[in-house]
Design a protein around this motif. Structure first.
Motif, PDB file in Angstrom:
ATOM      1  N   PHE A 193       0.880  -1.173   0.000  1.00  0.00           N
ATOM      2  CA  PHE A 193       0.000   0.000   0.000  1.00  0.00           C
ATOM      3  C   PHE A 193       0.911   1.215   0.000  1.00  0.00           C
ATOM      4  CE2 PHE A 193      -1.689   3.443   2.607  1.00  0.00           C
ATOM      5  CZ  PHE A 193      -2.892   3.718   1.983  1.00  0.00           C
ATOM      6  N   LEU A 194       0.643   2.186  -0.869  1.00  0.00           N
ATOM      7  CA  LEU A 194       1.459   3.391  -0.947  1.00  0.00           C
ATOM      8  C   LEU A 194       0.551   4.608  -0.876  1.00  0.00           C
ATOM      9  CD1 LEU A 194       4.267   4.680  -1.410  1.00  0.00           C
ATOM     10  CD2 LEU A 194       3.817   4.504  -3.853  1.00  0.00           C
ATOM     11  N   TRP A 195       0.783   5.442   0.137  1.00  0.00           N
ATOM     12  CA  TRP A 195       0.049   6.701   0.269  1.00  0.00           C
ATOM     13  C   TRP A 195       1.013   7.824  -0.077  1.00  0.00           C
ATOM     14  CZ3 TRP A 195       1.072  10.962   3.276  1.00  0.00           C
ATOM     15  CH2 TRP A 195       0.075  11.962   3.287  1.00  0.00           C
ATOM     16  N   ILE A 196       0.561   8.762  -0.893  1.00  0.00           N
ATOM     17  CA  ILE A 196       1.354   9.924  -1.273  1.00  0.00           C
ATOM     18  C   ILE A 196       0.518  11.155  -0.976  1.00  0.00           C
ATOM     19  CG2 ILE A 196       2.521  11.113  -3.168  1.00  0.00           C
ATOM     20  CD1 ILE A 196       1.759   7.804  -4.152  1.00  0.00           C
ATOM     21  N   GLY A 197       1.083  12.123  -0.256  1.00  0.00           N
ATOM     22  CA  GLY A 197       0.330  13.339   0.042  1.00  0.00           C
ATOM     23  C   GLY A 197       1.163  14.384   0.734  1.00  0.00           C
ATOM     24  N   SER A 198       0.562  15.549   0.914  1.00  0.00           N
ATOM     25  CA  SER A 198       1.217  16.637   1.635  1.00  0.00           C
ATOM     26  C   SER A 198       0.505  16.934   2.948  1.00  0.00           C
ATOM     27  CB  SER A 198       1.267  17.897   0.764  1.00  0.00           C
ATOM     28  OG  SER A 198      -0.029  18.238   0.323  1.00  0.00           O
ATOM     29  N   ALA A 199      -0.681  16.379   3.130  1.00  0.00           N
ATOM     30  CA  ALA A 199      -1.456  16.516   4.358  1.00  0.00           C
ATOM     31  C   ALA A 199      -2.084  15.161   4.668  1.00  0.00           C
ATOM     32  CB  ALA A 199      -2.540  17.578   4.180  1.00  0.00           C
ATOM     33  N   PRO A 200      -2.355  14.881   5.942  1.00  0.00           N
ATOM     34  CA  PRO A 200      -2.891  13.562   6.315  1.00  0.00           C
ATOM     35  C   PRO A 200      -4.345  13.365   5.881  1.00  0.00           C
ATOM     36  CG  PRO A 200      -2.737  14.973   8.238  1.00  0.00           C
ATOM     37  CD  PRO A 200      -2.122  15.730   7.099  1.00  0.00           C
ATOM     38  N   VAL A 201      -4.531  13.076   4.580  1.00  0.00           N
ATOM     39  CA  VAL A 201      -5.860  12.903   4.002  1.00  0.00           C
ATOM     40  C   VAL A 201      -5.833  11.657   3.114  1.00  0.00           C
ATOM     41  CG1 VAL A 201      -7.544  13.913   2.405  1.00  0.00           C
ATOM     42  CG2 VAL A 201      -6.303  15.381   3.984  1.00  0.00           C
ATOM     43  N   LEU A 202      -6.871  10.858   3.204  1.00  0.00           N
ATOM     44  CA  LEU A 202      -7.039   9.713   2.314  1.00  0.00           C
ATOM     45  C   LEU A 202      -8.215  10.054   1.398  1.00  0.00           C
ATOM     46  CD1 LEU A 202      -6.000   6.744   1.800  1.00  0.00           C
ATOM     47  CD2 LEU A 202      -7.962   6.016   3.131  1.00  0.00           C
ATOM     48  N   SER A 203      -7.896  10.729   0.274  1.00  0.00           N
ATOM     49  CA  SER A 203      -8.960  11.229  -0.597  1.00  0.00           C
ATOM     50  C   SER A 203      -9.363  10.237  -1.681  1.00  0.00           C
ATOM     51  CB  SER A 203      -8.538  12.547  -1.241  1.00  0.00           C
ATOM     52  OG  SER A 203      -7.350  12.366  -1.977  1.00  0.00           O
ATOM     53  N   ASN A 204      -8.532   9.257  -1.945  1.00  0.00           N
ATOM     54  CA  ASN A 204      -8.854   8.253  -2.949  1.00  0.00           C
ATOM     55  C   ASN A 204      -8.065   6.981  -2.661  1.00  0.00           C
ATOM     56  OD1 ASN A 204      -6.197   8.554  -4.009  1.00  0.00           O
ATOM     57  ND2 ASN A 204      -6.891  10.302  -5.178  1.00  0.00           N
ATOM     58  N   LEU A 205      -8.449   5.899  -3.319  1.00  0.00           N
ATOM     59  CA  LEU A 205      -7.739   4.631  -3.171  1.00  0.00           C
ATOM     60  C   LEU A 205      -7.973   3.804  -4.424  1.00  0.00           C
ATOM     61  CD1 LEU A 205      -6.064   2.720  -1.357  1.00  0.00           C
ATOM     62  CD2 LEU A 205      -8.225   1.788  -0.536  1.00  0.00           C
ATOM     63  N   ALA A 206      -6.876   3.358  -5.031  1.00  0.00           N
ATOM     64  CA  ALA A 206      -6.945   2.505  -6.214  1.00  0.00           C
ATOM     65  C   ALA A 206      -6.187   1.219  -5.927  1.00  0.00           C
ATOM     66  CB  ALA A 206      -6.332   3.214  -7.415  1.00  0.00           C
ATOM     67  N   VAL A 207      -6.566   0.160  -6.618  1.00  0.00           N
ATOM     68  CA  VAL A 207      -5.874  -1.113  -6.478  1.00  0.00           C
ATOM     69  C   VAL A 207      -5.595  -1.646  -7.881  1.00  0.00           C
ATOM     70  CG1 VAL A 207      -8.003  -2.456  -6.279  1.00  0.00           C
ATOM     71  CG2 VAL A 207      -5.877  -3.398  -5.389  1.00  0.00           C
ATOM     72  N   SER A 208      -4.447  -2.288  -8.038  1.00  0.00           N
ATOM     73  CA  SER A 208      -4.079  -2.870  -9.316  1.00  0.00           C
ATOM     74  C   SER A 208      -3.327  -4.168  -9.079  1.00  0.00           C
ATOM     75  CB  SER A 208      -3.203  -1.891 -10.111  1.00  0.00           C
ATOM     76  OG  SER A 208      -2.915  -2.415 -11.385  1.00  0.00           O
ATOM     77  N   MET A 209      -3.511  -5.131 -10.000  1.00  0.00           N
ATOM     78  CA  MET A 209      -2.810  -6.406  -9.894  1.00  0.00           C
ATOM     79  C   MET A 209      -2.664  -7.019 -11.280  1.00  0.00           C
ATOM     80  SD  MET A 209      -5.813  -8.736  -8.261  1.00  0.00           S
ATOM     81  CE  MET A 209      -6.539  -7.432  -7.314  1.00  0.00           C
ATOM     82  N   SER A 210      -1.670  -7.859 -11.422  1.00  0.00           N
ATOM     83  CA  SER A 210      -1.415  -8.520 -12.699  1.00  0.00           C
ATOM     84  C   SER A 210      -2.483  -9.563 -12.981  1.00  0.00           C
ATOM     85  CB  SER A 210      -0.046  -9.186 -12.676  1.00  0.00           C
ATOM     86  OG  SER A 210       0.952  -8.212 -12.530  1.00  0.00           O
ATOM     87  N   SER A 211      -2.668  -9.820 -14.267  1.00  0.00           N
ATOM     88  CA  SER A 211      -3.620 -10.832 -14.715  1.00  0.00           C
ATOM     89  C   SER A 211      -2.924 -11.722 -15.739  1.00  0.00           C
ATOM     90  CB  SER A 211      -4.830 -10.163 -15.361  1.00  0.00           C
ATOM     91  OG  SER A 211      -5.593 -11.098 -16.084  1.00  0.00           O
ATOM     92  N   LYS A 212      -3.221 -12.993 -15.716  1.00  0.00           N
ATOM     93  CA  LYS A 212      -2.615 -13.889 -16.702  1.00  0.00           C
ATOM     94  C   LYS A 212      -3.261 -13.721 -18.072  1.00  0.00           C
ATOM     95  CE  LYS A 212      -5.401 -17.959 -15.534  1.00  0.00           C
ATOM     96  NZ  LYS A 212      -5.353 -19.362 -15.153  1.00  0.00           N
TER      97      LYS A 212
END
Length: 139
Positions: free
Chosen positions: A54-73
């Motif tokens: 899980f990687l959060w990137i920001g300048s203030a402590p806010v969770l404004s969005n969340l995406a998930v991605s994974m490989s598929s065969k």
């Protein structure tokens, strides 16, 4: 008997490991780093999970969005979806997809920076790649 062990390292890294009946079931390690990019301090919070991160990137402590991605065969490009947030802001989704392709892991990304400068996104991604090269054990 269940116990939770916390190991705090000098490099701002925390590791949590669950021990069940004396057996180690992996754990979560946390790695934080910051960088001043285009006159803005950007904070990064990486949580290494079993099989992904899980990687959060920001300048203030806010969770404004969340995406998930994974490989598929079935497709060379990883699958990706926005779990929460504004669907018109594709930064988290596309970054999660590129990181999943690069690492071959399941990746959760929260990108909580304003989309005011397109070069900021590129510099942020380059900083993440640099950190992944310097500290691959944290991703």
């Amino acid at each position: 008997m269940r116990s939770l062990v916390l190991n705090v390292g000098v490099t701002n890294c925390v590791q949590m490991t669950e021990i069940l009946n004396g057996s180690d079931f992996g754990g979560i390690s946390v790695h934080n780093f910051s960088e001043k990019i285009l006159e803005q301090v950007v904070h990064f919070h990486a949580m290494k999970l079993n099989g992904g991160f899980f990687l959060w990137i920001g300048s203030a402590p806010v969770l404004s969005n969340l995406a998930v991605s994974m490989s598929s065969k079935y497709d060379p490009m990883p699958l990706s979806t926005l779990v929460m947030g504004d669907p018109s802001n594709t930064a988290a989704n596309s970054l999660a997809q590129r990181l999943a392709k690069r690492t071959k892991k399941q990746v959760f990304v929260s990108y909580s920076l304003p989309m005011t400068d397109s070069s900021l996104s590129l510099l942020v991604e380059n900083r993440i790649k640099k950190e992944m090269e310097l500290h691959p054990e944290n991703f």
